[in-house]
Design an enzyme around this catalytic site. Structure first.
Site, PDB file in Angstrom:
ATOM      1  CD  GLU A 124      -2.425  -1.195   2.842  1.00 14.89           C
ATOM      2  OE1 GLU A 124      -2.389  -0.166   3.558  1.00 14.89           O
ATOM      3  OE2 GLU A 124      -3.001  -2.239   3.180  1.00 14.89           O
ATOM      4  CE  LYS A 142       4.865   5.389   6.966  1.00 18.73           C
ATOM      5  NZ  LYS A 142       4.684   6.798   7.295  1.00 18.73           N
ATOM      6  CG  ASP A 158       3.631  12.749   3.973  1.00 24.50           C
ATOM      7  OD1 ASP A 158       3.566  12.497   5.194  1.00 24.50           O
ATOM      8  OD2 ASP A 158       4.514  13.453   3.459  1.00 24.50           O
ATOM      9  CE1 TYR A 182      -3.715   3.104   8.511  1.00 24.93           C
ATOM     10  CE2 TYR A 182      -3.549   4.735   6.754  1.00 24.93           C
ATOM     11  CZ  TYR A 182      -3.414   4.392   8.087  1.00 24.93           C
ATOM     12  OH  TYR A 182      -2.970   5.317   8.994  1.00 24.93           O
ATOM     13  CE  LYS A 204      -0.879  -1.734   6.284  1.00 27.42           C
ATOM     14  NZ  LYS A 204      -2.170  -1.040   6.207  1.00 27.42           N
ATOM     15  CE  LYS A 250       8.835   6.810   6.547  1.00 29.38           C
ATOM     16  NZ  LYS A 250       9.570   7.797   7.198  1.00 29.38           N
ATOM     17  CB  CYS A 269      22.633  42.583 -16.033  1.00 28.75           C
ATOM     18  SG  CYS A 269      22.918  40.904 -16.615  1.00 28.75           S
ATOM     19  CB  CYS A 308      25.643  42.253 -19.915  1.00 30.72           C
ATOM     20  SG  CYS A 308      23.970  42.853 -19.652  1.00 30.72           S
ATOM     21  CB  CYS A 329      19.203  41.671 -17.778  1.00 28.85           C
ATOM     22  SG  CYS A 329      20.434  42.264 -18.944  1.00 28.85           S
ATOM     23  CB  CYS A 350      22.588  40.279 -21.675  1.00 26.49           C
ATOM     24  SG  CYS A 350      22.758  39.308 -20.184  1.00 26.49           S
TER      25      CYS A 350
HETATM   26  S1  IVH Z   1      -0.813   0.806   8.797  1.00 30.10           S
HETATM   27  C1  IVH Z   1      -0.074  -1.324  12.556  1.00 30.10           C
HETATM   28  N1  IVH Z   1      -0.976   1.683   6.328  1.00 30.10           N
HETATM   29  O1  IVH Z   1       2.077   5.501   8.835  1.00 30.10           O
HETATM   30  C2  IVH Z   1       0.077  -0.536  11.333  1.00 30.10           C
HETATM   31  N2  IVH Z   1      -0.150   3.158   7.998  1.00 30.10           N
HETATM   32  O2  IVH Z   1       4.251   4.837  10.813  1.00 30.10           O
HETATM   33  C3  IVH Z   1      -0.510   0.783  11.453  1.00 30.10           C
HETATM   34  N3  IVH Z   1       0.395   5.385   7.156  1.00 30.10           N
HETATM   35  O3  IVH Z   1       0.499   6.315  11.836  1.00 30.10           O
HETATM   36  C4  IVH Z   1      -0.428   1.628  10.278  1.00 30.10           C
HETATM   37  N4  IVH Z   1      -0.193   5.029   5.074  1.00 30.10           N
HETATM   38  O4  IVH Z   1      -0.284   7.500   9.731  1.00 30.10           O
HETATM   39  C5  IVH Z   1      -0.619   1.967   7.590  1.00 30.10           C
HETATM   40  N5  IVH Z   1      -1.222   2.318   4.109  1.00 30.10           N
HETATM   41  C6  IVH Z   1      -0.870   2.605   5.374  1.00 30.10           C
HETATM   42  C7  IVH Z   1      -0.393   3.875   5.748  1.00 30.10           C
HETATM   43  C8  IVH Z   1      -0.029   4.104   7.076  1.00 30.10           C
HETATM   44  C9  IVH Z   1       0.278   5.907   5.947  1.00 30.10           C
HETATM   45  C10 IVH Z   1       0.917   6.101   8.348  1.00 30.10           C
HETATM   46  C11 IVH Z   1      -0.033   6.143   9.508  1.00 30.10           C
HETATM   47  C12 IVH Z   1       0.701   5.591  10.681  1.00 30.10           C
HETATM   48  C13 IVH Z   1       2.124   5.671  10.228  1.00 30.10           C
HETATM   49  C14 IVH Z   1       2.915   4.560  10.862  1.00 30.10           C
END
Ligand code: IVH
Length: 667
Positions: free
Chosen positions: A113, A115, A117, A225, A290, A314, A406, A409, A424, A430
């Protein structure tokens, strides 16, 4: 049941349905005005008959009375964090650890999935109705943000169906889509307010509002999620089916979620997402892997505050902090003066950055930055790195001042009224402007002279082999071969590329001239409208303004450009060098424009041509090529590693064509 009661229920069901179509499926069935009309009717009914009010009423999305403070919420099932992997080696070590613990050497099935932000949020549904929403807080105790969460359109106030557990806690990430973030900041700037640094901060700031009517105006969204507390009912026995089930109950699930088997598929997924990351409509900072099977998850258990069965790999950070050492002023092709930050080198967005743009003096003022400050630098995808904010003020702060002359020049730098960018006034005197105009002339979308890049242009200019763009066509292989890092072979290749560039199109030629504010699209419109160079050169201000996307300012730049004797001389010299283009045919009927009225979207990478070549070919057949998929899209052409646009097309039932089918279409 009274008539009013019945009508209120009817309105609630209708509004829930349209809300779901709009926010979750991105596929509205009625106009905004119609929706607002139905909502107002329900608001009136509830105001006149308070007994008709329910917790899940869509009228609750507009925000409630401001709070004086948030109350605390205890998470019955703690909200955990995730362990991190910063490389594919660390991910492989994680996978190996799990196989050892499970005492099973076969490939593990993971759910990959993005991650997201944003901020982790918990939604509590009792009997299918959203009764409470909370932040993660420290994982054990969070804050009650129910009023704010109710304003988010993609979060259902009532679950669909009836097979949900009586108590169901759903978890996910609230975030701000990139587009919404951009618009929000533009609005804040217009009102003279401070913009947010990034979408995550904007989402956090919006959720932390005590006044939920403010949150209601913020473009927030949520992807779910995970599941927390479950009572009186059950959920599937694995992650993927659980997400699928949450989707059926009307919750929004990220379309990029995918099942992957074994470490090599994990790596492929990571690479693919890194590739399409900048195209995604939301920000992500990595991938979460996961273990799919919940029995295996249970067997693996937890270490301190994180599960052993999941890990976040990351991406290199897109934002970092570093010191602003100095600011220099660069001169562009049209004389625009850009302040460039010289930075203490910092690793950001996957590369080491030591220069970043500060755009213009207004931007410097807006950010409030001084030399000596520690600043936040952002580099996303292959976008030019920029200084976005001051992180901490330096001990010794030096004010940034724009020079009056400038730096290249010595000509005066002028700031026209109403413009943010100073220029300029040196024009062709130039050297910086001349070098930039040569680079632009040779660039891919202009005359496309392969090999004539930035460094070589500087060398050729400094050695006085090129003084103006037309000198390119007088270059000799033996002179080029003498330059540093050039040999006979590469000199010959360059001369061949220069020769090949002589066969071009009128649109490319116009674009290559580098007329102020005449980009690729305007150049194309000019070529299609006037058909010959001569007609463009002699066109009046009024005639130019008749062209699509040419306004009074652009028209006046074009007139001024062609009036200059030195520009006329250069154009003559270029034509004398035998630059030519096919005549533009006037297309009279649809048989020659078989794709007229059709709209295509190109996504992913193509193997037999670049996306811009494909775009040119489709446009030549009369088609429109756009960047985003909607119901109006005729078809999407999906190359390799196509991402969210493909998913969206599939969801909207838009036709998907392969690269082979594109080739047939063009043929
Ligand atoms: S699962 C036990 N899935 O990441 C697992 N977290 O460092 C719990 N986050 O606090 C989190 N996308 O804010 C999970 N697809 C995703 C996620 C996700 C972002 C963030 C979430 C969590 C942090 C954990």
């Amino acid at each position: 049941m009274t008539i009013n009661h019945k009508r209120a229920e009817e309105l609630r069901t209708t509004l829930h349905h349209h809300n779901y179509q709009y926010y979750v499926l991105d596929d509205p069935e009625i106009s905004d005005a119609k929706y607002d009309g139905l909502l107002r009717e329900l608001q009136q009914l509830e105001a006149d008959n308070p007994e008709l009010f329910t917790m899940d009423s869509p009228t609750q999305r507009v925000g409630a009375a401001p709070l004086s403070a948030f109350t605390s919420v205890k998470h019955e099932v703690p909200m955990l964090s995730l362990g991190n992997a910063f490389s594919s080696e660390e991910l492989a070590a994680f996978d190996k650890r799990l196989r050892n613990r499970l005492d099973d050497d076969t490939d593990i099935e993971y759910i990959a999935e993005p991650k997201l932000d944003g901020l982790a949020v918990s939604l509590l549904y009792e009997k299918g109705i959203l009764i409470r929403a909370a932040t993660r807080g420290d994982g054990t105790t969070g804050e009650d943000i129910t009023d704010n969460i109710r304003t988010i359109g993609s979060i259902p106030l009532a679950l669909k169906g009836d097979d949900w557990p009586q108590t169901l806690e759903v978890r996910g990430e609230v975030y701000m889509p990139k587009e919404g973030f951009k618009k929000l900041n533009e609005g804040l700037l217009k009102e003279g307010e401070k913009p947010f640094i990034n979408p995550r901060n904007a989402a956090a700031g919006s959720l932390r509002q005590l006044d939920s009517s403010i949150t209601a105006t913020r473009p927030l969204a949520m992807y779910c999620y995970a599941v927390g507390l479950v009572k009186d009912g059950s959920i599937p026995d694995n992650q993927l089916d659980t997400l699928e089930q949450l989707g059926q109950w009307g919750l929004r699930i990220c379309p990029e979620v995918k099942k992957v088997k074994g470490i090599s598929e994990c790596n492929d997924y990571y690479q693919n997402l890194a590739y399409i990351r900048s195209e995604l409509p939301y920000e992500i900072d990595g991938i979460v892997f996961k273990v799919n099977n919940f029995d295996q998850q249970k067997e693996l258990g937890f270490v301190s505050r994180a599960p052993r069965w999941a890990i976040a790999q990351k991406f290199p950070a897109e934002e970092e902090t570093t010191e602003l050492l100095d600011v220099e002023f660069q001169v562009g092709r049209t004389g625009a003066i850009t302040p460039v930050a010289r930075l203490e080198p910092v690793f950001v967005g996957g590369v080491t950055v030591s220069n970043a743009t500060l755009h213009n003096m207004d931007e410097i003022k807006r950010i409030g930055v001084y030399i000596g400050d520690t600043v936040i630098v952002k580099r996303a995808g292959d976008v030019i790195p920029k200084v976005v904010a001051v992180h901490t003020q330096g001990k010794k702060r030096i004010v940034i001042e724009q020079p009056t002359q400038c730096p290249e020049c010595g000509s005066d730098i002028l700031l026209e009224e109403g413009e943010a960018i100073a220029r300029c006034s040196g024009g062709l005197f130039c050297p910086a402007q001349v070098k930039e105009s040569i680079k632009h002339f040779a660039s891919r979308k202009a005359m496309d002279i392969d090999g004539l890049g930035s460094k070589l242009v500087v060398q050729l200019y400094d050695q006085q082999l090129i003084k103006h763009i037309d000198d390119i066509y007088r270059l000799k292989a033996e002179d080029v071969a003498k330059l540093e890092r050039m040999g006979e072979k590469s000199a010959e290749n360059l001369i061949n590329a220069i020769e090949a560039s002589k066969q071009t199109t009128l649109a490319r030629f116009i674009y290559a001239l580098g007329i102020r504010e005449v980009g690729e699209a305007t150049a194309k419109s000019l070529a299609e409208h006037f058909l010959t160079l001569e007609k463009i050169q002699t066109a009046t201000q009024e005639a130019l303004e008749e062209v699509d996307d040419v306004g009074p300012i652009v028209a006046s730049h074009i007139v001024t450009f062609f009036k200059q004797p030195h520009n006329q001389e250069i154009i003559k010299a270029l034509l004398d060098a035998n630059i030519s283009w096919p005549e533009i045919e006037i297309i009279a009927d649809e048989t020659q424009q078989p794709l007229a009225g059709k709209t295509y979207v190109l996504t992913g990478s193509l193997t037999s041509m670049t996306r811009s070549q494909a775009k040119e070919k489709l446009q030549a057949l009369g088609a429109k090529v756009t960047g985003s998929v909607s119901k109006k899209t005729t078809a999407i052409i999906a190359g390799e590693k196509a991402g969210s646009k493909l998913t969206k097309a599939e969801k909207l039932g838009v036709m998907v064509l392969s690269e082979e089918q594109l080739a047939e279409l063009i043929a």
